[in-house]
Each structure stands twice: as structure tokens, then as C-alpha cells.
Design a protein around this motif. Sequence first.
Motif, PDB file in Angstrom:
ATOM      1  N   PRO A  31       1.066  -1.264   0.079  1.00  0.00           N
ATOM      2  CA  PRO A  31      -0.145   0.057  -0.149  1.00  0.00           C
ATOM      3  C   PRO A  31       0.609   1.224  -0.288  1.00  0.00           C
ATOM      4  CG  PRO A  31      -0.015  -0.968   2.181  1.00  0.00           C
ATOM      5  CD  PRO A  31       0.425  -2.197   1.039  1.00  0.00           C
ATOM      6  N   VAL A  32       1.956   1.557   1.182  1.00  0.00           N
ATOM      7  CA  VAL A  32       3.017   1.934   0.784  1.00  0.00           C
ATOM      8  C   VAL A  32       3.104   3.050  -0.617  1.00  0.00           C
ATOM      9  CG1 VAL A  32       4.949   3.541   1.489  1.00  0.00           C
ATOM     10  CG2 VAL A  32       3.392   2.168   2.879  1.00  0.00           C
ATOM     11  N   ALA A  33       4.206   1.699  -1.359  1.00  0.00           N
ATOM     12  CA  ALA A  33       4.215   2.421  -2.741  1.00  0.00           C
ATOM     13  C   ALA A  33       2.882   2.877  -3.739  1.00  0.00           C
ATOM     14  CB  ALA A  33       4.288   0.846  -3.584  1.00  0.00           C
ATOM     15  N   PHE A  34       2.101   2.039  -3.549  1.00  0.00           N
ATOM     16  CA  PHE A  34       0.336   2.277  -4.890  1.00  0.00           C
ATOM     17  C   PHE A  34       0.634   3.591  -3.743  1.00  0.00           C
ATOM     18  CE2 PHE A  34      -4.018   2.730  -4.501  1.00  0.00           C
ATOM     19  CZ  PHE A  34      -4.090   3.168  -5.809  1.00  0.00           C
ATOM     20  N   ALA A  35      -0.150   4.337  -2.258  1.00  0.00           N
ATOM     21  CA  ALA A  35       0.034   5.465  -2.228  1.00  0.00           C
ATOM     22  C   ALA A  35       1.066   6.427  -2.666  1.00  0.00           C
ATOM     23  CB  ALA A  35       0.170   5.052  -0.938  1.00  0.00           C
ATOM     24  N   GLY A  36       2.284   6.406  -3.601  1.00  0.00           N
ATOM     25  CA  GLY A  36       2.889   7.174  -3.971  1.00  0.00           C
ATOM     26  C   GLY A  36       3.116   7.429  -5.296  1.00  0.00           C
ATOM     27  N   SER A  37       2.254   5.761  -5.105  1.00  0.00           N
ATOM     28  CA  SER A  37       1.832   6.273  -7.588  1.00  0.00           C
ATOM     29  C   SER A  37       0.523   6.970  -7.755  1.00  0.00           C
ATOM     30  CB  SER A  37       1.046   4.385  -7.531  1.00  0.00           C
ATOM     31  OG  SER A  37       2.631   4.040  -7.695  1.00  0.00           O
ATOM     32  N   VAL A  38      -0.397   7.118  -6.532  1.00  0.00           N
ATOM     33  CA  VAL A  38      -1.462   8.310  -6.655  1.00  0.00           C
ATOM     34  C   VAL A  38      -1.624   9.085  -5.948  1.00  0.00           C
ATOM     35  CG1 VAL A  38      -3.190   8.454  -4.982  1.00  0.00           C
ATOM     36  CG2 VAL A  38      -2.353   6.103  -5.305  1.00  0.00           C
ATOM     37  N   ALA A  39      -0.087   9.602  -4.814  1.00  0.00           N
ATOM     38  CA  ALA A  39       0.297  11.000  -4.991  1.00  0.00           C
ATOM     39  C   ALA A  39       1.114  11.796  -6.248  1.00  0.00           C
ATOM     40  CB  ALA A  39       1.843  11.220  -4.011  1.00  0.00           C
ATOM     41  N   ALA A  40       1.559  10.659  -6.912  1.00  0.00           N
ATOM     42  CA  ALA A  40       2.660  11.449  -8.159  1.00  0.00           C
ATOM     43  C   ALA A  40       1.635  12.153  -9.046  1.00  0.00           C
ATOM     44  CB  ALA A  40       3.127   9.794  -9.168  1.00  0.00           C
ATOM     45  N   ARG A  42      -0.697  13.987  -8.444  1.00  0.00           N
ATOM     46  CA  ARG A  42      -0.775  15.912  -8.222  1.00  0.00           C
ATOM     47  C   ARG A  42      -2.222  15.603  -8.111  1.00  0.00           C
ATOM     48  NH1 ARG A  42       4.787  18.312 -10.970  1.00  0.00           N
ATOM     49  NH2 ARG A  42       5.823  16.438 -10.560  1.00  0.00           N
ATOM     50  N   ILE A  43      -3.105  15.216  -7.977  1.00  0.00           N
ATOM     51  CA  ILE A  43      -4.514  15.489  -7.725  1.00  0.00           C
ATOM     52  C   ILE A  43      -5.303  15.337  -6.288  1.00  0.00           C
ATOM     53  CG2 ILE A  43      -7.003  14.854  -8.534  1.00  0.00           C
ATOM     54  CD1 ILE A  43      -5.248  13.259 -11.348  1.00  0.00           C
ATOM     55  N   LEU A  44      -4.741  15.231  -5.064  1.00  0.00           N
ATOM     56  CA  LEU A  44      -5.277  14.421  -3.901  1.00  0.00           C
ATOM     57  C   LEU A  44      -4.440  15.118  -3.002  1.00  0.00           C
ATOM     58  CD1 LEU A  44      -6.414  11.046  -4.212  1.00  0.00           C
ATOM     59  CD2 LEU A  44      -7.837  12.412  -4.628  1.00  0.00           C
ATOM     60  N   PRO A  45      -4.865  15.181  -1.906  1.00  0.00           N
ATOM     61  CA  PRO A  45      -3.886  16.031  -0.984  1.00  0.00           C
ATOM     62  C   PRO A  45      -3.162  14.809  -0.426  1.00  0.00           C
ATOM     63  CG  PRO A  45      -6.185  16.163  -0.050  1.00  0.00           C
ATOM     64  CD  PRO A  45      -6.482  15.660  -1.969  1.00  0.00           C
ATOM     65  N   TYR A  46      -2.019  14.861   0.315  1.00  0.00           N
ATOM     66  CA  TYR A  46      -1.378  14.204   1.043  1.00  0.00           C
ATOM     67  C   TYR A  46      -2.196  12.779   1.317  1.00  0.00           C
ATOM     68  CZ  TYR A  46       1.903  11.912   4.518  1.00  0.00           C
ATOM     69  OH  TYR A  46       2.820  10.905   4.475  1.00  0.00           O
ATOM     70  N   PHE A  47      -3.419  12.874   2.701  1.00  0.00           N
ATOM     71  CA  PHE A  47      -4.334  12.236   3.549  1.00  0.00           C
ATOM     72  C   PHE A  47      -4.833  11.518   2.278  1.00  0.00           C
ATOM     73  CE2 PHE A  47      -8.622  14.106   3.009  1.00  0.00           C
ATOM     74  CZ  PHE A  47      -7.862  15.088   3.164  1.00  0.00           C
ATOM     75  N   GLY A  48      -5.121  12.128   1.444  1.00  0.00           N
ATOM     76  CA  GLY A  48      -5.957  11.760   0.670  1.00  0.00           C
ATOM     77  C   GLY A  48      -5.424  10.288  -0.787  1.00  0.00           C
ATOM     78  N   SER A  49      -4.039  10.440  -0.928  1.00  0.00           N
ATOM     79  CA  SER A  49      -3.039   9.550  -1.572  1.00  0.00           C
ATOM     80  C   SER A  49      -2.961   8.208  -0.783  1.00  0.00           C
ATOM     81  CB  SER A  49      -1.806  10.119  -1.653  1.00  0.00           C
ATOM     82  OG  SER A  49      -2.206  11.471  -2.511  1.00  0.00           O
ATOM     83  N   TYR A  50      -3.098   8.230   1.009  1.00  0.00           N
ATOM     84  CA  TYR A  50      -2.778   7.718   1.537  1.00  0.00           C
ATOM     85  C   TYR A  50      -4.452   6.671   1.804  1.00  0.00           C
ATOM     86  CZ  TYR A  50       1.886   7.937   2.374  1.00  0.00           C
ATOM     87  OH  TYR A  50       3.515   7.938   1.569  1.00  0.00           O
ATOM     88  N   LEU A  51      -5.111   7.372   1.906  1.00  0.00           N
ATOM     89  CA  LEU A  51      -7.273   6.674   2.194  1.00  0.00           C
ATOM     90  C   LEU A  51      -6.737   6.289   0.516  1.00  0.00           C
ATOM     91  CD1 LEU A  51      -9.314   7.125   3.850  1.00  0.00           C
ATOM     92  CD2 LEU A  51     -10.701   8.679   2.361  1.00  0.00           C
ATOM     93  N   THR A  52      -7.113   6.311  -0.417  1.00  0.00           N
ATOM     94  CA  THR A  52      -7.058   6.504  -1.419  1.00  0.00           C
ATOM     95  C   THR A  52      -6.648   4.731  -1.684  1.00  0.00           C
ATOM     96  OG1 THR A  52      -7.773   8.195  -2.781  1.00  0.00           O
ATOM     97  CG2 THR A  52      -7.140   6.689  -4.093  1.00  0.00           C
ATOM     98  N   ALA A  53      -5.034   5.065  -1.081  1.00  0.00           N
ATOM     99  CA  ALA A  53      -4.467   3.647  -1.717  1.00  0.00           C
ATOM    100  C   ALA A  53      -4.805   2.453  -0.499  1.00  0.00           C
ATOM    101  CB  ALA A  53      -2.539   3.649  -1.119  1.00  0.00           C
ATOM    102  N   ALA A  54      -4.904   3.125   0.205  1.00  0.00           N
ATOM    103  CA  ALA A  54      -6.291   1.789   1.424  1.00  0.00           C
ATOM    104  C   ALA A  54      -7.621   0.836   0.846  1.00  0.00           C
ATOM    105  CB  ALA A  54      -6.001   2.618   2.827  1.00  0.00           C
ATOM    106  N   ALA A  55      -8.140   2.651   1.100  1.00  0.00           N
ATOM    107  CA  ALA A  55      -9.228   2.080   0.238  1.00  0.00           C
ATOM    108  C   ALA A  55     -10.355   1.457  -1.123  1.00  0.00           C
ATOM    109  CB  ALA A  55     -10.575   3.275   0.151  1.00  0.00           C
TER     110      ALA A  55
END
Length: 154
Positions: A31-40, A42-55
Amino acid sequence: MSQLKNYLSAAVRIALGAVFIYAAVLKIADPVAFAGSVAAYRILPYFGSYLTAAALPFVELACGLLLVLGYRVRSGALIIGVLNLVFIAALASAIVRGLDIDCGCFKQGGEKTTPWAALARDLLFLAMTWFVLKAEARRGRGPEAGAGPEAPAS
């Protein structure tokens, strides 16, 4: 010919479900690598990337299982269709902004997938979703498809 269409729609449904199960399992495993991919993106705020990666992987897994099992097919396909539209919009945004990112869909230490390749793949998945939904409509199955025996006509 009708039997061939039934086999083809089942094959497309199962293949699409299997793809989403596979992608979900890879994301759940890291999930950490996926959160990094989501963050790349640059659409969601920081917490949104981790929330997306978790759900998101669990939504993909559930929908993939629905398609593979043939239970509530229309519901699973509709959600996958909406997800693909969101993925396509995010990829288009990355392309327009010139971001050279990996889509994060099937990351397993392999080569990077370009946004253009990921966009083409997601368009294919969207077409497969449309095919599954059309096949379900031809069969006369509504939102409760696969929920049990058909109710007798009144």
C-alpha cells in the motif's frame, strides 16, 4: 450463435474481473508504494493519497470477485466502469500536465507503464465493461443480476 455470445460475454466478464483482482492484490500487498503512485498524479492532498491507497484496492477486489463469480454482475461492472472513467480522467490530467509517471496499476518491480499505455489499457477495460453491461441487459438482468432465481411474471 446465442450460445457463442453467452460464452464470449462470460469470458470477457471473467477476464475483466480477474484483471481487477490481480491489480487489487498487488496494491494490497504494497500500500505504501501504491500511495506513492497515487501521490505522483498531484491531484489529491497528502492524506487523500493514503486514503485512496487504503480503500481503492478493496473496492477493486470486491468488484473483480463479483464479476468472476457472476454474482451482482451489473453492480460490479458499473463500479468498475466508474473507476475506469476516474482513472482515464486522472491519466489524461497527467498527460496534459506533462507528468512522466507510472500509473501504479500493476506495479510489481517491472518496467514503468507510460501514461499513454495506461490510458489505452483503461480504454480497453472500459470497452470490456460496456460489453459486460450490454450482455447483462440482453439477458434481461437488472441491478439484482445474480441475486437468485428470477421472480415469476405477474
